[in-house]
Design a protein around this motif. Sequence first.
Motif, PDB file in Angstrom:
ATOM      1  N   LYS A 190       0.832  -1.213   0.000  1.00 24.85           N
ATOM      2  CA  LYS A 190       0.000   0.000   0.000  1.00 24.85           C
ATOM      3  C   LYS A 190       0.865   1.261   0.000  1.00 24.85           C
ATOM      4  O   LYS A 190       0.549   2.232  -0.689  1.00 24.85           O
ATOM      5  CB  LYS A 190      -0.947  -0.004   1.196  1.00 24.85           C
ATOM      6  CG  LYS A 190      -2.064  -1.017   1.042  1.00 24.85           C
ATOM      7  CD  LYS A 190      -3.007  -0.999   2.218  1.00 24.85           C
ATOM      8  CE  LYS A 190      -4.090  -2.061   2.029  1.00 24.85           C
ATOM      9  NZ  LYS A 190      -5.057  -2.062   3.111  1.00 24.85           N
TER      10      LYS A 190
ATOM     11  N   PRO B 135     -10.098   7.492  -6.207  1.00 29.09           N
ATOM     12  CA  PRO B 135     -10.481   6.248  -5.522  1.00 29.09           C
ATOM     13  C   PRO B 135     -11.041   6.528  -4.125  1.00 29.09           C
ATOM     14  O   PRO B 135     -10.424   7.214  -3.329  1.00 29.09           O
ATOM     15  CB  PRO B 135      -9.168   5.475  -5.433  1.00 29.09           C
ATOM     16  CG  PRO B 135      -8.105   6.508  -5.494  1.00 29.09           C
ATOM     17  CD  PRO B 135      -8.655   7.650  -6.306  1.00 29.09           C
TER      18      PRO B 135
ATOM     19  N   GLU C 180       2.290   1.645  -3.483  1.00 25.23           N
ATOM     20  CA  GLU C 180       1.253   2.115  -4.403  1.00 25.23           C
ATOM     21  C   GLU C 180       0.946   3.595  -4.167  1.00 25.23           C
ATOM     22  O   GLU C 180       0.756   4.357  -5.122  1.00 25.23           O
ATOM     23  CB  GLU C 180      -0.016   1.279  -4.249  1.00 25.23           C
ATOM     24  CG  GLU C 180      -1.059   1.549  -5.288  1.00 25.23           C
ATOM     25  CD  GLU C 180      -0.588   1.291  -6.713  1.00 25.23           C
ATOM     26  OE1 GLU C 180      -0.987   2.064  -7.609  1.00 25.23           O
ATOM     27  OE2 GLU C 180       0.188   0.340  -6.933  1.00 25.23           O
TER      28      GLU C 180
ATOM     29  N   THR D 154     -12.517   3.717  -2.450  1.00 25.62           N
ATOM     30  CA  THR D 154     -12.079   2.430  -1.904  1.00 25.62           C
ATOM     31  C   THR D 154     -11.262   1.765  -3.005  1.00 25.62           C
ATOM     32  O   THR D 154     -11.050   2.350  -4.067  1.00 25.62           O
ATOM     33  CB  THR D 154     -13.277   1.521  -1.535  1.00 25.62           C
ATOM     34  OG1 THR D 154     -13.950   1.135  -2.728  1.00 25.62           O
ATOM     35  CG2 THR D 154     -14.240   2.204  -0.581  1.00 25.62           C
ATOM     36  N   SER D 155     -10.831   0.542  -2.776  1.00 24.97           N
ATOM     37  CA  SER D 155     -10.024  -0.127  -3.794  1.00 24.97           C
ATOM     38  C   SER D 155     -10.831  -0.469  -5.040  1.00 24.97           C
ATOM     39  O   SER D 155     -10.272  -0.735  -6.094  1.00 24.97           O
ATOM     40  CB  SER D 155      -9.394  -1.393  -3.210  1.00 24.97           C
ATOM     41  OG  SER D 155     -10.402  -2.292  -2.810  1.00 24.97           O
ATOM     42  N   SER D 156     -12.163  -0.429  -4.952  1.00 25.84           N
ATOM     43  CA  SER D 156     -12.980  -0.779  -6.112  1.00 25.84           C
ATOM     44  C   SER D 156     -14.026   0.280  -6.478  1.00 25.84           C
ATOM     45  O   SER D 156     -14.825   0.068  -7.371  1.00 25.84           O
ATOM     46  CB  SER D 156     -13.678  -2.115  -5.862  1.00 25.84           C
ATOM     47  OG  SER D 156     -14.520  -2.018  -4.743  1.00 25.84           O
ATOM     48  N   MET D 157     -14.032   1.419  -5.800  1.00 26.21           N
ATOM     49  CA  MET D 157     -15.025   2.441  -6.091  1.00 26.21           C
ATOM     50  C   MET D 157     -14.330   3.785  -6.332  1.00 26.21           C
ATOM     51  O   MET D 157     -13.523   4.240  -5.516  1.00 26.21           O
ATOM     52  CB  MET D 157     -16.014   2.588  -4.929  1.00 26.21           C
ATOM     53  CG  MET D 157     -17.129   3.562  -5.256  1.00 26.21           C
ATOM     54  SD  MET D 157     -18.533   3.524  -4.126  1.00 26.21           S
ATOM     55  CE  MET D 157     -17.825   4.050  -2.602  1.00 26.21           C
ATOM     56  N   TYR D 158     -14.642   4.392  -7.479  1.00 25.92           N
ATOM     57  CA  TYR D 158     -14.041   5.658  -7.883  1.00 25.92           C
ATOM     58  C   TYR D 158     -15.138   6.676  -8.188  1.00 25.92           C
ATOM     59  O   TYR D 158     -16.235   6.306  -8.594  1.00 25.92           O
ATOM     60  CB  TYR D 158     -13.179   5.465  -9.145  1.00 25.92           C
ATOM     61  CG  TYR D 158     -11.991   4.576  -8.923  1.00 25.92           C
ATOM     62  CD1 TYR D 158     -10.732   5.112  -8.711  1.00 25.92           C
ATOM     63  CD2 TYR D 158     -12.113   3.189  -8.915  1.00 25.92           C
ATOM     64  CE1 TYR D 158      -9.622   4.300  -8.507  1.00 25.92           C
ATOM     65  CE2 TYR D 158     -11.016   2.364  -8.712  1.00 25.92           C
ATOM     66  CZ  TYR D 158      -9.772   2.931  -8.511  1.00 25.92           C
ATOM     67  OH  TYR D 158      -8.694   2.129  -8.301  1.00 25.92           O
TER      68      TYR D 158
END
Length: 163
Positions: free
Chosen positions: A51, A74, A54, A76-80
């Motif tokens: 992390k 971002p 990144e 979360t890791s899957s929501m932008y």
Amino acid sequence: MEKPNCAIPRVVEIDLNKLTLPELTHEKQQIDQELAMLQDSIHTLKMAQGKFQESKKSIEKAQKYSSGQPLLVPLTSSMYVDGKIAEMDSFIINVGTGYYLRKNAEGAKDYFQRRLTYVTTQIEKIQAIGNERNRIKEAIISVLQAKVQAQFASQQAGNAKEE
């Protein structure tokens, strides 16, 4: 102020040859549990390491954009969500437990590099402890095998005398 040294276990030397089979088995089980805990710690630290790497790369990538340029932010890791760059040299970084700092690009990269160095050092320390525990485990297994063989040989000798 002196820091308490409660994280380092006290080293006690034990003559493994004086322990009984159940005691040796118990010691091996304790080492196995400790090794599992160390592996979990390394896994957690490696996730944190990833992390931080990144995050540092994200700062470097963001420097290529210009003010007002649209991008995906971002959450979360899957929501932008859609966003626009407001300031090119101002980043808000999460430093843990709900605290955030505003840093310039170099300050943010420096922060993530320091965290990476710290985490890497901790991983190396835990790996060294794990290597030592593995060495101890191997010694315990060796003594266990020798005692089991000796016990088996004495039982065979006892059986041969009865015949």
